[in-house]
Design an enzyme around this catalytic site. Structure first.
Site, PDB file in Angstrom:
ATOM      1  N   PHE A  27      33.460 -15.655  -4.955  1.00 22.22           N
ATOM      2  CA  PHE A  27      34.008 -16.390  -6.092  1.00 22.22           C
ATOM      3  C   PHE A  27      33.777 -17.905  -6.020  1.00 22.22           C
ATOM      4  O   PHE A  27      34.664 -18.693  -6.401  1.00 22.22           O
ATOM      5  CB  PHE A  27      35.517 -16.096  -6.242  1.00 22.22           C
ATOM      6  CG  PHE A  27      35.861 -14.651  -5.965  1.00 22.22           C
ATOM      7  CD1 PHE A  27      35.370 -13.649  -6.782  1.00 22.22           C
ATOM      8  CD2 PHE A  27      36.629 -14.294  -4.872  1.00 22.22           C
ATOM      9  CE1 PHE A  27      35.643 -12.320  -6.509  1.00 22.22           C
ATOM     10  CE2 PHE A  27      36.906 -12.973  -4.597  1.00 22.22           C
ATOM     11  CZ  PHE A  27      36.415 -11.974  -5.423  1.00 22.22           C
ATOM     12  N   CYS A  28      32.637 -18.322  -5.547  1.00 24.58           N
ATOM     13  CA  CYS A  28      32.309 -19.756  -5.451  1.00 24.58           C
ATOM     14  C   CYS A  28      33.397 -20.533  -4.704  1.00 24.58           C
ATOM     15  O   CYS A  28      33.671 -21.703  -5.021  1.00 24.58           O
ATOM     16  CB  CYS A  28      32.090 -20.389  -6.830  1.00 24.58           C
ATOM     17  SG  CYS A  28      30.723 -19.654  -7.713  1.00 24.58           S
ATOM     18  N   ALA A  29      34.016 -19.871  -3.744  1.00 18.76           N
ATOM     19  CA  ALA A  29      34.999 -20.540  -2.886  1.00 18.76           C
ATOM     20  C   ALA A  29      34.766 -19.978  -1.487  1.00 18.76           C
ATOM     21  O   ALA A  29      35.629 -19.318  -0.911  1.00 18.76           O
ATOM     22  CB  ALA A  29      36.411 -20.260  -3.381  1.00 18.76           C
ATOM     23  N   HIS A  74      33.953 -24.388  -5.352  1.00 16.57           N
ATOM     24  CA  HIS A  74      32.864 -25.320  -5.042  1.00 16.57           C
ATOM     25  C   HIS A  74      32.755 -26.452  -6.068  1.00 16.57           C
ATOM     26  O   HIS A  74      32.304 -27.552  -5.738  1.00 16.57           O
ATOM     27  CB  HIS A  74      31.530 -24.582  -4.967  1.00 16.57           C
ATOM     28  CG  HIS A  74      31.518 -23.534  -3.883  1.00 16.57           C
ATOM     29  ND1 HIS A  74      30.564 -22.561  -3.801  1.00 16.57           N
ATOM     30  CD2 HIS A  74      32.372 -23.302  -2.847  1.00 16.57           C
ATOM     31  CE1 HIS A  74      30.808 -21.776  -2.763  1.00 16.57           C
ATOM     32  NE2 HIS A  74      31.903 -22.199  -2.178  1.00 16.57           N
TER      33      HIS A  74
END
Ligand code: PMP
Length: 390
Positions: free
Chosen positions: A336-338, A97
């Site tokens: 995982f911020c993805a 992100h």
């Protein structure tokens, strides 16, 4: 029991070089660039030395700037605010992100099936763009560890007059990240993933856009002269333009020290060792019933020491908690911020959501302190948890 930290991709433990740099500087901490006393002068010298060390680590060219930031997120947001008006940024939806959200006017590309397809997709996208363009791409995925064809993307981008910014948060701890070798215009990375967890990160690269942009933080340090009227300001150029306020001296010094240590180290040997650990882990994982290692690309791509697993029938967050509580092993579960990438990797796998209902994977990641027995312990603990059902 020794704690087995297998979550380097999130944050890496502090190494001696970083701790020593901080310890040595503590008695001398003073105001950077703002005084004549011995503390101020020592601090200013240490801060600028750290910048030089980072510049060497990234192979900065004469016209490049090295700006200290808080982390990769901060570095990429800074660059996003410094883009010339009308710049289109091309990004894949596989990005973390931090490299997906900051770009104001973006052309978002779907996950390519292969590295070749990634290069071709960038080329096709660039052919449609009018005006200034930037390609923002990760060097190594924080979810799959796969290494992206950055050099080839940069060649294509430059042939179209575009620039390339690389999110090196995950590659820098594992491999040299030279602006010249990668052939890119900007690099961003975080100290806390590079064994220097004191709150500093870096944006390095071409200074022209940075010098022309409004200062990232308006205030002292960024301003050269301020008149009586609102808006009557002459802003400095160079890194100071975007480092308004008193900088993070200890963070920069720690990061500079690690950059210098890694620059001196035999990185080929470190990489070979990491590949051995990776092979050991992947071998071990073949014995875990149902565990599926996920990859964005079809077929094998070079990768760093990061592996994410789908564990059909098991809540990855619960497995991660049990690994920590029962076996002294630290890993990470989730997205995982993805989120777009993780959703895609999970699609088609019969995964069980995390306890909060969101889909997730279990991620294992290595670094300099990882040992064979950490990997073996993880594999046998996973085997025990999966066979007993958590
Ligand atoms: N990019 C990648 C590939 C990452 O793995 C991370 C951290 N997970 C970031 C960017 C953001 O780093 P930070 O949180 O240090 O800003």
């Amino acid at each position: 029991m020794r704690f087995a930290h297998l979550d380097y991709a999130a944050s890496a433990p502090c190494v001696r070089a970083a701790a020593d740099a901080v310890q040595d500087l503590i008695p001398w901490c003073g105001s950077v660039h703002r005084g004549t006393g011995i503390r101020s002068r020592t601090s200013t010298r240490a801060y600028e030395r750290a910048r030089e060390r980072v510049a060497t680590f990234v192979g900065a060219r004469p016209a490049d700037a090295v700006v200290f930031t808080r982390n990769t997120t901060d570095a990429l947001n800074l660059l996003a605010r410094a883009l010339p008006d009308g710049t289109t940024t091309i990004v894949f939806d596989t990005e973390h992100h931090a490299n997906l959200l900051p770009w104001p006017r973006q052309l978002r590309l779907p996950c390519p099936e292969t590295p070749d397809e990634a290069v071709a997709a960038v080329e096709r996208a660039l052919a449609t763009v009018r005006g200034p363009a930037l390609v923002a791409v990760t060097a190594a995925s924080n979810v799959t560890g796969e290494i992206w064809p950055v050099r080839r993307i940069a060649d294509v981008a430059h042939a179209h007059g575009a620039r390339v910014a690389v999110d090196a948060a995950q590659l820098a701890p594992h491999s040299p990240v030279l602006l010249t070798d990668l052939g890119v215009d900007y690099l961003a990375f975080s100290g806390h993933k590079l064994y220097a967890p004191f709150g500093a990160g870096v944006l390095a690269g071409r200074s022209d856009w940075l010098d022309a942009a409004p200062p990232y933080l308006s205030g002292g340090g960024a301003s050269a002269a301020v008149g009586d009227q609102p808006g009557d300001v002459t802003w400095t150029t160079g890194p100071a333009r975007h480092e308004g306020g008193t900088p993070n001296l200890l963070g920069a010094a720690a990061l500079g020290a690690v950059c210098a240590a890694l620059h001196r180290a035999d990185r080929a040997a470190l990489q070979a060792r990491e590949q051995e650990l990776l092979a050991r882990l992947r071998d071990g994982l073949t014995t875990i019933p149902g565990a599926v290692e996920v990859t964005a690309f079809r077929g094998a791509a070079p990768r760093v020491g990061i592996v994410s697993l789908a564990l059909p029938g098991h809540d990855p967050a619960r497995i991660a908690t049990h690994l920590a509580d029962r076996y002294g092993i630290g890993v990470r579960a989730g997205q995982f911020c993805a989120h777009p990438l993780t959703r895609r990797l999970i699609a088609g796998q019969a995964t069980t959501p995390c306890g909060d209902g969101t889909p997730g994977l279990l991620r294992v990641s290595f670094g300099l302190g990882t040992r064979d027995d950490d990997v073996d312990r993880l594999v046998s603990a996973l085997g025990a948890l999966i066979s007993t059902r958590s």
